[in-house]
Design a protein around this motif. Sequence first.
Motif, PDB file in Angstrom:
ATOM      1  N   TRP A 126       0.838  -1.212   0.000  1.00 11.08           N
ATOM      2  CA  TRP A 126       0.000   0.000   0.000  1.00 11.08           C
ATOM      3  C   TRP A 126       0.866   1.253   0.000  1.00 11.08           C
ATOM      4  O   TRP A 126       0.583   2.216  -0.724  1.00 11.08           O
ATOM      5  CB  TRP A 126      -0.920   0.001   1.215  1.00 11.08           C
ATOM      6  N   ILE A 127       1.923   1.240   0.803  1.00 13.76           N
ATOM      7  CA  ILE A 127       2.812   2.411   0.863  1.00 13.76           C
ATOM      8  C   ILE A 127       3.524   2.612  -0.475  1.00 13.76           C
ATOM      9  O   ILE A 127       3.597   3.727  -1.006  1.00 13.76           O
ATOM     10  CB  ILE A 127       3.832   2.244   2.007  1.00 13.76           C
ATOM     11  N   GLY A 128       4.048   1.512  -1.041  1.00 12.34           N
ATOM     12  CA  GLY A 128       4.721   1.606  -2.328  1.00 12.34           C
ATOM     13  C   GLY A 128       3.791   2.077  -3.430  1.00 12.34           C
ATOM     14  O   GLY A 128       4.169   2.909  -4.278  1.00 12.34           O
ATOM     15  N   LEU A 129       2.559   1.550  -3.423  1.00  8.87           N
ATOM     16  CA  LEU A 129       1.586   1.977  -4.430  1.00  8.87           C
ATOM     17  C   LEU A 129       1.260   3.455  -4.286  1.00  8.87           C
ATOM     18  O   LEU A 129       1.105   4.171  -5.288  1.00  8.87           O
ATOM     19  CB  LEU A 129       0.315   1.132  -4.300  1.00  8.87           C
ATOM     20  N   SER A 130       1.178   3.927  -3.050  1.00  4.55           N
ATOM     21  CA  SER A 130       0.894   5.350  -2.823  1.00  4.55           C
ATOM     22  C   SER A 130       1.992   6.232  -3.407  1.00  4.55           C
ATOM     23  O   SER A 130       1.714   7.254  -4.051  1.00  4.55           O
ATOM     24  CB  SER A 130       0.760   5.622  -1.320  1.00  4.55           C
ATOM     25  N   PHE A 131       3.256   5.817  -3.218  1.00 15.87           N
ATOM     26  CA  PHE A 131       4.368   6.589  -3.790  1.00 15.87           C
ATOM     27  C   PHE A 131       4.336   6.561  -5.317  1.00 15.87           C
ATOM     28  O   PHE A 131       4.564   7.583  -5.978  1.00 15.87           O
ATOM     29  CB  PHE A 131       5.702   6.049  -3.278  1.00 15.87           C
ATOM     30  N   LEU A 132       4.037   5.395  -5.894  1.00 16.41           N
ATOM     31  CA  LEU A 132       3.989   5.290  -7.347  1.00 16.41           C
ATOM     32  C   LEU A 132       2.882   6.153  -7.935  1.00 16.41           C
ATOM     33  O   LEU A 132       3.079   6.857  -8.937  1.00 16.41           O
ATOM     34  CB  LEU A 132       3.770   3.829  -7.759  1.00 16.41           C
ATOM     35  N   LEU A 133       1.715   6.120  -7.296  1.00 20.40           N
ATOM     36  CA  LEU A 133       0.599   6.915  -7.801  1.00 20.40           C
ATOM     37  C   LEU A 133       0.832   8.400  -7.559  1.00 20.40           C
ATOM     38  O   LEU A 133       0.312   9.239  -8.291  1.00 20.40           O
ATOM     39  CB  LEU A 133      -0.705   6.465  -7.151  1.00 20.40           C
ATOM     40  N   GLY A 134       1.621   8.726  -6.514  1.00 17.29           N
ATOM     41  CA  GLY A 134       2.007  10.119  -6.325  1.00 17.29           C
ATOM     42  C   GLY A 134       2.877  10.613  -7.468  1.00 17.29           C
ATOM     43  O   GLY A 134       2.797  11.776  -7.874  1.00 17.29           O
ATOM     44  N   ALA A 135       3.720   9.708  -8.008  1.00 15.74           N
ATOM     45  CA  ALA A 135       4.574  10.066  -9.139  1.00 15.74           C
ATOM     46  C   ALA A 135       3.814  10.032 -10.460  1.00 15.74           C
ATOM     47  O   ALA A 135       4.129  10.788 -11.385  1.00 15.74           O
ATOM     48  CB  ALA A 135       5.770   9.119  -9.207  1.00 15.74           C
ATOM     49  N   PHE A 136       2.805   9.146 -10.549  1.00 16.02           N
ATOM     50  CA  PHE A 136       2.012   9.013 -11.781  1.00 16.02           C
ATOM     51  C   PHE A 136       0.529   9.084 -11.430  1.00 16.02           C
ATOM     52  O   PHE A 136      -0.185   8.077 -11.479  1.00 16.02           O
ATOM     53  CB  PHE A 136       2.319   7.695 -12.488  1.00 16.02           C
ATOM     54  N   PRO A 137       0.010  10.259 -11.053  1.00 17.94           N
ATOM     55  CA  PRO A 137      -1.369  10.370 -10.581  1.00 17.94           C
ATOM     56  C   PRO A 137      -2.419   9.997 -11.623  1.00 17.94           C
ATOM     57  O   PRO A 137      -3.539   9.609 -11.259  1.00 17.94           O
ATOM     58  CB  PRO A 137      -1.489  11.853 -10.187  1.00 17.94           C
ATOM     59  N   ALA A 138      -2.083  10.101 -12.893  1.00 15.33           N
ATOM     60  CA  ALA A 138      -3.059   9.749 -13.928  1.00 15.33           C
ATOM     61  C   ALA A 138      -3.417   8.265 -13.889  1.00 15.33           C
ATOM     62  O   ALA A 138      -4.479   7.858 -14.387  1.00 15.33           O
ATOM     63  CB  ALA A 138      -2.516  10.124 -15.307  1.00 15.33           C
ATOM     64  N   ALA A 139      -2.554   7.439 -13.284  1.00 12.37           N
ATOM     65  CA  ALA A 139      -2.823   6.002 -13.211  1.00 12.37           C
ATOM     66  C   ALA A 139      -3.725   5.632 -12.045  1.00 12.37           C
ATOM     67  O   ALA A 139      -4.190   4.485 -11.965  1.00 12.37           O
ATOM     68  CB  ALA A 139      -1.510   5.233 -13.092  1.00 12.37           C
ATOM     69  N   ALA A 140      -4.011   6.567 -11.149  1.00  6.96           N
ATOM     70  CA  ALA A 140      -4.780   6.265  -9.940  1.00  6.96           C
ATOM     71  C   ALA A 140      -6.157   5.667 -10.228  1.00  6.96           C
ATOM     72  O   ALA A 140      -6.551   4.698  -9.555  1.00  6.96           O
ATOM     73  CB  ALA A 140      -4.909   7.524  -9.081  1.00  6.96           C
ATOM     74  N   PRO A 141      -6.938   6.182 -11.181  1.00 12.37           N
ATOM     75  CA  PRO A 141      -8.263   5.580 -11.421  1.00 12.37           C
ATOM     76  C   PRO A 141      -8.202   4.125 -11.863  1.00 12.37           C
ATOM     77  O   PRO A 141      -9.201   3.409 -11.770  1.00 12.37           O
ATOM     78  CB  PRO A 141      -8.857   6.463 -12.528  1.00 12.37           C
ATOM     79  N   PHE A 142      -7.052   3.676 -12.357  1.00 12.31           N
ATOM     80  CA  PHE A 142      -6.934   2.326 -12.893  1.00 12.31           C
ATOM     81  C   PHE A 142      -6.201   1.354 -11.969  1.00 12.31           C
ATOM     82  O   PHE A 142      -6.369   0.142 -12.097  1.00 12.31           O
ATOM     83  CB  PHE A 142      -6.204   2.367 -14.245  1.00 12.31           C
ATOM     84  N   PHE A 143      -5.392   1.886 -11.022  1.00  5.52           N
ATOM     85  CA  PHE A 143      -4.552   0.985 -10.236  1.00  5.52           C
ATOM     86  C   PHE A 143      -4.420   1.388  -8.771  1.00  5.52           C
ATOM     87  O   PHE A 143      -3.467   0.976  -8.103  1.00  5.52           O
ATOM     88  CB  PHE A 143      -3.147   0.907 -10.868  1.00  5.52           C
ATOM     89  N   CYS A 144      -5.357   2.144  -8.212  1.00  7.27           N
ATOM     90  CA  CYS A 144      -5.236   2.569  -6.821  1.00  7.27           C
ATOM     91  C   CYS A 144      -5.737   1.521  -5.830  1.00  7.27           C
ATOM     92  O   CYS A 144      -5.566   1.676  -4.627  1.00  7.27           O
ATOM     93  CB  CYS A 144      -5.976   3.893  -6.598  1.00  7.27           C
ATOM     94  N   PHE A 145      -6.351   0.454  -6.323  1.00  8.01           N
ATOM     95  CA  PHE A 145      -6.965  -0.534  -5.431  1.00  8.01           C
ATOM     96  C   PHE A 145      -6.640  -1.971  -5.840  1.00  8.01           C
ATOM     97  O   PHE A 145      -6.206  -2.784  -5.028  1.00  8.01           O
ATOM     98  CB  PHE A 145      -8.485  -0.334  -5.404  1.00  8.01           C
ATOM     99  N   ALA A 146      -6.839  -2.299  -7.114  1.00  5.12           N
ATOM    100  CA  ALA A 146      -6.811  -3.684  -7.570  1.00  5.12           C
ATOM    101  C   ALA A 146      -5.478  -4.397  -7.358  1.00  5.12           C
ATOM    102  O   ALA A 146      -5.477  -5.574  -6.950  1.00  5.12           O
ATOM    103  CB  ALA A 146      -7.224  -3.753  -9.048  1.00  5.12           C
ATOM    104  N   PRO A 147      -4.315  -3.773  -7.602  1.00  3.82           N
ATOM    105  CA  PRO A 147      -3.062  -4.531  -7.432  1.00  3.82           C
ATOM    106  C   PRO A 147      -2.864  -5.072  -6.016  1.00  3.82           C
ATOM    107  O   PRO A 147      -2.463  -6.230  -5.840  1.00  3.82           O
ATOM    108  CB  PRO A 147      -1.979  -3.496  -7.793  1.00  3.82           C
ATOM    109  N   VAL A 148      -3.157  -4.257  -5.008  1.00  2.00           N
ATOM    110  CA  VAL A 148      -2.969  -4.724  -3.631  1.00  2.00           C
ATOM    111  C   VAL A 148      -4.056  -5.724  -3.245  1.00  2.00           C
ATOM    112  O   VAL A 148      -3.816  -6.642  -2.450  1.00  2.00           O
ATOM    113  CB  VAL A 148      -2.936  -3.540  -2.651  1.00  2.00           C
ATOM    114  N   ALA A 149      -5.260  -5.580  -3.804  1.00  2.00           N
ATOM    115  CA  ALA A 149      -6.315  -6.564  -3.549  1.00  2.00           C
ATOM    116  C   ALA A 149      -5.895  -7.938  -4.045  1.00  2.00           C
ATOM    117  O   ALA A 149      -6.109  -8.956  -3.368  1.00  2.00           O
ATOM    118  CB  ALA A 149      -7.613  -6.123  -4.217  1.00  2.00           C
TER     119      ALA A 149
END
Length: 212
Positions: free
Chosen positions: A165-188
């Motif tokens: 979750w922490i790593g995903l948060s940092f990645l989405l902070g760097a690439f916010p446009a990807a958040a609607p597509f990958f903010c939940f499913a990868p960690v699930a």
Amino acid sequence: MTSVTEGMRIGCVWIARLAWLNLLWLLFTLAGLVVLGLFPSTVAGYQIARDLVHRPESREEPMLRRYAALVRASAVRANLAGAVVVAVGLLLGVGLQLAWTADGASWQLPVLGVTVVAAVAFAGGLVHLPFFAAHVEAPPRAIVRASWLYALSHPVGTVLICGAWIGLSFLLGAFPAAAPFFCFAPVAVLTALLDVRGFRVLEQRQAVAAAR
């Protein structure tokens, strides 16, 4: 070259599945105005993630129809479990606030220490809770309690999921446009991989204990 091409094809298929699952999670969360939609949508998302990983035949089923059915089926139970989580979170927040502002009080450090430990355990249980709600048929309070006990007994998996979750948060902070597509499913999906394995180990231990 054939194996490389096939690997790329499988990778693209999984990326598409994760993106679609994430969009459905957002859609049904917003459809419930977040307050009523977040917990049922999250539980449904974890059920879909579990099936994608451990029930390959489900990958051919229409995900939208199944997602909608799971949200309807889990709405009451998921929101009750969510209410328990919110209540406990508020109590911990109040405890932290009181202990932090009690300058010089003799009870400040003990209460602050206990509350911090409880908050860490709470966060650990929280990362497993949606999967438990999706995987176990039990009353909401029992599900919440079991998820926290599971987190304490499986610290490696808990740390891995929290780290994800922490790593995903940092990645989405760097690439916010990807958040609607990958903010939940990868960690699930990662949680489904780890927690189903943990459940199987527990079942094997119980079977061995029952055979003695």
